[in-house]
Design an enzyme around this catalytic site. Structure first.
Site, PDB file in Angstrom:
ATOM      1  N   HIS A   1      -7.219  -1.877   6.034  1.00 41.94           N
ATOM      2  CA  HIS A   1      -6.374  -0.792   6.534  1.00 41.94           C
ATOM      3  C   HIS A   1      -7.041   0.555   6.240  1.00 41.94           C
ATOM      4  CE1 HIS A   1      -2.729   0.667   8.207  1.00 41.94           C
ATOM      5  NE2 HIS A   1      -2.128   1.048   7.099  1.00 41.94           N
TER       6      HIS A   1
ATOM      7  N   ASP B   1      -0.120  -4.293   7.757  1.00 48.78           N
ATOM      8  CA  ASP B   1      -0.977  -3.126   7.907  1.00 48.78           C
ATOM      9  C   ASP B   1      -2.457  -3.457   7.717  1.00 48.78           C
ATOM     10  OD1 ASP B   1       1.583  -2.103   8.043  1.00 48.78           O
ATOM     11  OD2 ASP B   1       0.920  -0.137   7.361  1.00 48.78           O
TER      12      ASP B   1
ATOM     13  N   HIS C   1       6.496  -5.165  11.866  1.00 51.35           N
ATOM     14  CA  HIS C   1       5.833  -3.864  11.833  1.00 51.35           C
ATOM     15  C   HIS C   1       5.631  -3.329  13.249  1.00 51.35           C
ATOM     16  CE1 HIS C   1       2.857  -0.748  10.545  1.00 51.35           C
ATOM     17  NE2 HIS C   1       3.568  -0.784   9.441  1.00 51.35           N
TER      18      HIS C   1
ATOM     19  N   HIS D   1       1.291   3.861   2.052  1.00 51.67           N
ATOM     20  CA  HIS D   1       1.827   4.574   3.209  1.00 51.67           C
ATOM     21  C   HIS D   1       3.341   4.565   3.064  1.00 51.67           C
ATOM     22  CE1 HIS D   1      -1.931   4.127   5.986  1.00 51.67           C
ATOM     23  NE2 HIS D   1      -1.911   5.293   5.379  1.00 51.67           N
TER      24      HIS D   1
ATOM     25  N   ASP E   1       5.951   4.288   4.813  1.00 57.14           N
ATOM     26  CA  ASP E   1       6.865   3.311   5.420  1.00 57.14           C
ATOM     27  C   ASP E   1       6.927   2.011   4.616  1.00 57.14           C
ATOM     28  OD1 ASP E   1       4.181   3.068   6.361  1.00 57.14           O
ATOM     29  OD2 ASP E   1       4.809   1.813   8.041  1.00 57.14           O
TER      30      ASP E   1
ATOM     31  N   HIS F   1       0.843  -1.195   0.000  1.00 56.82           N
ATOM     32  CA  HIS F   1       0.000   0.000   0.000  1.00 56.82           C
ATOM     33  C   HIS F   1       0.876   1.242   0.000  1.00 56.82           C
ATOM     34  CE1 HIS F   1       0.946  -0.373   4.233  1.00 56.82           C
ATOM     35  NE2 HIS F   1       0.230   0.668   4.592  1.00 56.82           N
TER      36      HIS F   1
END
Ligand SMILES: [Zn+2]
Ligand SMILES: [Zn+2]
Length: 305
Positions: free
Chosen positions: A143, A212, A270, A65, A67, A63
């Site tokens: 998420h 996530d 994570h 994001h 990070d 995805h």
């Protein structure tokens, strides 16, 4: 035995720290390289662990994001500067192409190699890659923005010819080909039955990467019976509400999922930066699922047959 192994490049959530990097993993299946997520510093981690990153054929981004992909433009640029010509396939949300193209165009960088994109827009579970080596399924998770888990499974192998059959029956090339497909051989004087001359191939290895997400039953079927389940575990058991509010999972929830889906090993990652010591995350999860380990950077998890 051919390798099926996962090397952890980063497993921190949200931000890099002096000792922890955001999400990225290198998967080596039978000497084919696959990169899963590419958090900041992933290319430096690969250099540190002696991974030849020009060998990567496919990159999967769960995805958008930061990070999980802020290391990507740096890696792509380095591949270019080091003379890569081999095409690369990126499986990701379609917005990523625009982001990368903008980054490349403002610096007037024309990559020496082609990037093929496979867009992950469809919010349904589907096979996104299938070749002679691997079958990859993308499964939507739960998420704050669209996010996918990836399941890697070795491709179905043909039957193996028994050693003794090879020697005693003096099999020809065509005969071997037919037997491997499960077909019987009719010679002038005898019939060779595939069931007698062959044996089942080694079991197919399976790795599930789920990051996530808030736990959601919709992906449980896809990860069932994995040899290794990597599951995000941003928080510990006492932060269940915080995990739910931020669309994440606790270590105890991840352990319950591993148990429920009959996975052989659970790897947690994570981690929230709030946890300076990671060992308690594992110990607490082991109260539910014994075979739990931590995604410590530089660790390689091997799946044997
Ligand atoms: Zn994240
Ligand atoms: Zn995220």
């Amino acid at each position: 035995m051919t390798p099926f192994e996962i090397t952890i490049l980063g497993s921190n959530s949200a931000v890099p720290t002096p000792t922890r990097h955001p999400t990225s993993q290198l998967l080596n299946i039978n000497h084919h390289y696959y990169l899963i997520d590419c958090g900041e510093g992933a290319q430096i981690q690969m250099r540190k662990f002696g991974i030849k990153f020009q060998r990567i054929e496919h990159i999967f981004i769960s995805h958008l994001h930061g990070d999980h992909y802020f290391g990507l433009i740096g890696l792509l640029n380095t591949m270019h500067l080091l003379g890569r010509e081999k095409p690369l396939t990126i499986h990701a949300n379609r917005m990523l192409r625009e982001i990368l193209n903008l980054q490349l165009s403002v610096s007037n960088t024309k990559l020496k190699y082609e990037i093929h994109y496979n867009y992950l827009d469809d919010e349904t579970e589907s096979v996104i890659l299938k070749d002679h080596n691997v079958e990859v399924t993308a499964t939507p998770v739960n998420h704050r923005i669209p996010c996918f888990g990836f399941i890697f499974r070795e491709t179905e192998k043909p039957l193996n010819i028994k050693k003794e059959s090879l020697q005693s029956l003096k099999l020809g090339v065509e005969e071997i080909k037919l037997l491997k497909q499960g077909k019987d051989i009719h010679r002038a004087t005898e019939t060779i039955y595939a069931a007698d001359a062959t044996e089942a191939p080694l079991s197919l290895r399976k790795y599930a990467f789920i990051t996530d997400t808030k736990p959601k039953e919709s992906y449980y079927e896809a990860i069932k019976n994995s040899d290794i389940l990597y599951h995000e575990s941003t928080f510990m058991g006492d932060a269940t509400q915080r995990a739910a509010d931020t669309f994440h999972t606790t270590n105890l929830q991840a352990a319950e999922i591993a148990l429920k889906t009959n996975c052989k090993k659970l790897v947690l990652g994570h981690f929230s930066t709030r946890y300076t010591k990671l060992e308690p995350i594992k110990v607490e999860a082991q109260t539910i699922f014994k075979n739990t380990e931590l995604a410590i950077e530089g660790t390689t998890f091997k799946i044997e047959h």
